[in-house]
Scaffold this motif. Structure first.
Motif, mmCIF file in Angstrom:
data_model
loop_
_atom_site.group_PDB
_atom_site.id
_atom_site.type_symbol
_atom_site.label_atom_id
_atom_site.label_comp_id
_atom_site.label_asym_id
_atom_site.label_seq_id
_atom_site.Cartn_x
_atom_site.Cartn_y
_atom_site.Cartn_z
ATOM 1 N N UNK A 5 0.830 -1.202 0.000
ATOM 2 C CA UNK A 5 0.000 0.000 0.000
ATOM 3 C C UNK A 5 0.868 1.258 0.000
ATOM 4 N N UNK A 6 0.525 2.192 -0.858
ATOM 5 C CA UNK A 6 1.227 3.469 -0.917
ATOM 6 C C UNK A 6 0.501 4.529 -0.082
ATOM 7 N N UNK A 7 -0.799 4.348 0.090
ATOM 8 C CA UNK A 7 -1.642 5.239 0.882
ATOM 9 C C UNK A 7 -2.611 4.371 1.679
ATOM 10 N N UNK A 8 -3.304 4.975 2.629
ATOM 11 C CA UNK A 8 -4.328 4.209 3.342
ATOM 12 C C UNK A 8 -5.632 4.287 2.548
ATOM 13 N N UNK A 9 -6.387 3.194 2.577
ATOM 14 C CA UNK A 9 -7.673 3.145 1.897
ATOM 15 C C UNK A 9 -8.529 2.068 2.540
ATOM 16 N N UNK A 10 -9.837 2.179 2.322
ATOM 17 C CA UNK A 10 -10.784 1.213 2.874
ATOM 18 C C UNK A 10 -11.834 0.895 1.817
ATOM 19 N N UNK A 11 -12.321 -0.305 1.857
ATOM 20 C CA UNK A 11 -13.332 -0.764 0.914
ATOM 21 C C UNK A 11 -13.378 -2.274 0.968
ATOM 22 N N UNK A 15 -6.164 -1.213 3.761
ATOM 23 C CA UNK A 15 -4.728 -1.287 4.021
ATOM 24 C C UNK A 15 -4.216 0.070 4.491
ATOM 25 N N UNK A 16 -3.100 0.032 5.196
ATOM 26 C CA UNK A 16 -2.406 1.238 5.651
ATOM 27 C C UNK A 16 -1.118 1.380 4.843
ATOM 28 N N UNK A 17 -0.560 2.593 4.757
ATOM 29 C CA UNK A 17 0.683 2.787 4.005
ATOM 30 C C UNK A 17 1.793 1.858 4.488
ATOM 31 N N UNK A 18 2.463 1.209 3.545
ATOM 32 C CA UNK A 18 3.570 0.314 3.859
ATOM 33 C C UNK A 18 3.150 -1.124 4.102
ATOM 34 N N UNK A 30 -6.137 -5.021 -9.695
ATOM 35 C CA UNK A 30 -5.959 -4.191 -10.886
ATOM 36 C C UNK A 30 -6.538 -2.796 -10.665
ATOM 37 N N UNK A 31 -7.684 -2.716 -9.974
ATOM 38 C CA UNK A 31 -8.300 -1.427 -9.666
ATOM 39 C C UNK A 31 -7.411 -0.606 -8.730
ATOM 40 N N UNK A 32 -6.865 -1.255 -7.706
ATOM 41 C CA UNK A 32 -5.988 -0.559 -6.758
ATOM 42 C C UNK A 32 -4.700 -0.095 -7.431
ATOM 43 N N UNK A 38 -1.629 1.111 -4.612
ATOM 44 C CA UNK A 38 -0.685 0.040 -4.281
ATOM 45 C C UNK A 38 0.352 -0.087 -5.386
ATOM 46 N N UNK A 39 1.442 -0.787 -5.059
ATOM 47 C CA UNK A 39 2.438 -1.146 -6.060
ATOM 48 C C UNK A 39 2.703 -2.635 -5.926
ATOM 49 N N UNK A 40 3.039 -3.252 -7.031
ATOM 50 C CA UNK A 40 3.320 -4.682 -7.047
ATOM 51 C C UNK A 40 4.624 -4.957 -6.306
#
Length: 53
Positions: A5-11, A15-18, A30-32, A38-40
């Motif tokens: 995760x690069x940023x925090x998000x919910x759904x 996830x939280x950053x890192x 794919x959406x994230x 996020x990054x792979x």
């Protein structure tokens, strides 16, 4: 796919950053990825003794 995760998000996934997590649902990761949330994460394949020869 393992992502970080690069940023925090919910759904559907929260996830939280890192944070690193394996997301199995292709549509979700794919959406994230496309949203830049996020990054792979590259996973290293273990080399067995037979493969190293």
């Amino acid at each position: 796919m393992k992502v970080k995760a690069l940023v925090s998000f919910a759904g559907a996934v929260t996830m939280a950053p890192g944070e690193v997590r394996d997301i199995k649902e292709k549509v979700i990761y794919e959406d994230l990825l496309s949203a830049g949330y996020v990054e792979k994460v590259e996973t290293k394949k273990k080399v067995t003794e037979d493969e190293s020869k």
